[in-house]
Design a protein around this motif. Structure first.
Motif, PDB file in Angstrom:
ATOM      1  N   LEU A  70       0.816  -1.213   0.000  1.00 26.08           N
ATOM      2  CA  LEU A  70       0.000   0.000   0.000  1.00 26.08           C
ATOM      3  C   LEU A  70       0.854   1.270   0.000  1.00 26.08           C
ATOM      4  O   LEU A  70       0.337   2.373  -0.044  1.00 26.08           O
ATOM      5  N   HIS A  71       2.182   1.100   0.040  1.00 27.52           N
ATOM      6  CA  HIS A  71       3.075   2.265  -0.029  1.00 27.52           C
ATOM      7  C   HIS A  71       3.410   2.594  -1.481  1.00 27.52           C
ATOM      8  O   HIS A  71       3.663   1.699  -2.283  1.00 27.52           O
ATOM      9  N   PRO A  72       3.431   3.894  -1.781  1.00 28.67           N
ATOM     10  CA  PRO A  72       3.794   4.285  -3.146  1.00 28.67           C
ATOM     11  C   PRO A  72       5.299   4.149  -3.348  1.00 28.67           C
ATOM     12  O   PRO A  72       6.064   4.287  -2.392  1.00 28.67           O
ATOM     13  N   ASP A  73       5.697   3.883  -4.569  1.00 27.74           N
ATOM     14  CA  ASP A  73       7.129   3.910  -4.889  1.00 27.74           C
ATOM     15  C   ASP A  73       7.675   5.297  -4.604  1.00 27.74           C
ATOM     16  O   ASP A  73       6.991   6.300  -4.820  1.00 27.74           O
ATOM     17  N   LEU A  74       8.917   5.360  -4.151  1.00 29.90           N
ATOM     18  CA  LEU A  74       9.571   6.651  -3.990  1.00 29.90           C
ATOM     19  C   LEU A  74       9.864   7.210  -5.378  1.00 29.90           C
ATOM     20  O   LEU A  74      10.408   6.495  -6.236  1.00 29.90           O
ATOM     21  N   ALA A  75       9.465   8.451  -5.589  1.00 25.39           N
ATOM     22  CA  ALA A  75       9.654   9.116  -6.885  1.00 25.39           C
ATOM     23  C   ALA A  75       9.081   8.289  -8.022  1.00 25.39           C
ATOM     24  O   ALA A  75       9.625   8.249  -9.121  1.00 25.39           O
ATOM     25  N   PRO A 122       6.821  -3.301  -2.859  1.00 21.04           N
ATOM     26  CA  PRO A 122       7.728  -2.177  -3.151  1.00 21.04           C
ATOM     27  C   PRO A 122       8.798  -1.968  -2.086  1.00 21.04           C
ATOM     28  O   PRO A 122       8.625  -2.387  -0.938  1.00 21.04           O
ATOM     29  N   PHE A 123       9.854  -1.312  -2.489  1.00 17.11           N
ATOM     30  CA  PHE A 123      10.928  -0.907  -1.574  1.00 17.11           C
ATOM     31  C   PHE A 123      10.390   0.194  -0.668  1.00 17.11           C
ATOM     32  O   PHE A 123       9.906   1.220  -1.155  1.00 17.11           O
ATOM     33  N   VAL A 124      10.442  -0.036   0.644  1.00 19.44           N
ATOM     34  CA  VAL A 124       9.949   0.967   1.593  1.00 19.44           C
ATOM     35  C   VAL A 124      11.077   1.372   2.537  1.00 19.44           C
ATOM     36  O   VAL A 124      11.764   0.516   3.112  1.00 19.44           O
ATOM     37  N   ILE A 125      11.255   2.669   2.671  1.00 22.78           N
ATOM     38  CA  ILE A 125      12.275   3.217   3.572  1.00 22.78           C
ATOM     39  C   ILE A 125      11.720   4.519   4.142  1.00 22.78           C
ATOM     40  O   ILE A 125      10.936   5.212   3.477  1.00 22.78           O
ATOM     41  N   CYS A 126      12.115   4.833   5.374  1.00 24.34           N
ATOM     42  CA  CYS A 126      11.638   6.068   6.004  1.00 24.34           C
ATOM     43  C   CYS A 126      12.371   7.247   5.354  1.00 24.34           C
ATOM     44  O   CYS A 126      13.524   7.531   5.668  1.00 24.34           O
ATOM     45  N   ALA A 127      11.683   7.915   4.431  1.00 25.78           N
ATOM     46  CA  ALA A 127      12.336   8.948   3.623  1.00 25.78           C
ATOM     47  C   ALA A 127      12.812  10.115   4.481  1.00 25.78           C
ATOM     48  O   ALA A 127      13.844  10.719   4.194  1.00 25.78           O
ATOM     49  N   ARG A 128      12.095  10.427   5.548  1.00 25.11           N
ATOM     50  CA  ARG A 128      12.498  11.569   6.380  1.00 25.11           C
ATOM     51  C   ARG A 128      13.786  11.296   7.135  1.00 25.11           C
ATOM     52  O   ARG A 128      14.414  12.219   7.639  1.00 25.11           O
ATOM     53  N   GLN A 129      14.173  10.057   7.255  1.00 27.20           N
ATOM     54  CA  GLN A 129      15.442   9.754   7.953  1.00 27.20           C
ATOM     55  C   GLN A 129      16.569   9.467   6.961  1.00 27.20           C
ATOM     56  O   GLN A 129      17.640   9.017   7.367  1.00 27.20           O
TER      57      GLN A 129
END
Ligand code: 3AL
Length: 173
Positions: A70-75, A122-129
């Motif tokens: 349910l997470h969108p791809d980054l960019a 999808p690849f999920v990572i905490c973008a703010r960190q």
């Protein structure tokens, strides 16, 4: 009501208000907020986070994969269309993903596709960190992992994203 609440104010919300506010602390997974409603009153924002994490940890692997999906791809496509959730859009900006060079964008797109092909989520990572450089490096490294490792890592990143989203609503003074 202001967008920033104390934990006492959170504990006074009715169910609909609670879901309105916390329904997207895990991206598109309002079931997480719905599930922890029964644990009020919360001692503090960390207690609320802990209950959400426990709910996520109890999901079977198929449910955890669903949370990641349910997470969108980054960019990715949704970012290009301007169709991200407000939260995700701010997080991707914070990581500098809106200022990538065309080469960096293409690299992230290709690697996201490889990652999704290999793991089925999808690849999920905490973008703010993470800044864009760390994200590009991280995805290449994580492609080498097993699906079980990536399921765990992805879910731990979802919990970090959730904590920061919660703190936006209930700051720890
Ligand atoms: N794919 C992915 O990691 N997406 C997320 N990460 C983040 O910090 N916000 C998101 O939407």
């Amino acid at each position: 009501m202001s967008d920033v609440l104390t934990i006492s104010q959170v504990n006074e919300l009715n169910y609909e208000e609670f879901i309105d506010l916390f329904g997207n602390v895990v991206e598109h997974c309002s079931i997480c907020a719905a599930a922890v409603w029964r644990f009020r009153p919360f001692r503090d924002v960390y207690h609320l986070h802990q209950e959400i994490c426990s709910f996520v940890d109890l999901l079977p692997d198929t449910g955890k994969e669903g949370v990641l999906r349910l997470h969108p791809d980054l960019a990715g496509r949704l970012a290009e269309l301007g169709s991200l959730t407000q939260e995700s859009s701010a997080e991707q900006k914070a990581a500098g993903l809106d200022t990538m060079t065309p080469e960096e964008k293409q690299l992230l797109k290709d690697t996201n596709a490889k990652y999704r092909d290999k793991f089925g989520f999808p690849f999920v990572i905490c973008a703010r960190q993470n800044k864009k450089e760390a994200i590009l490096k991280g995805i290449v490294e994580r492609l080498e992992h097993s699906a079980a490792e990536e399921l765990n890592i992805g879910i731990e990143e979802v919990k970090k994203i959730c904590m920061l989203r919660l703190l936006n609503i209930v700051p720890d003074k």
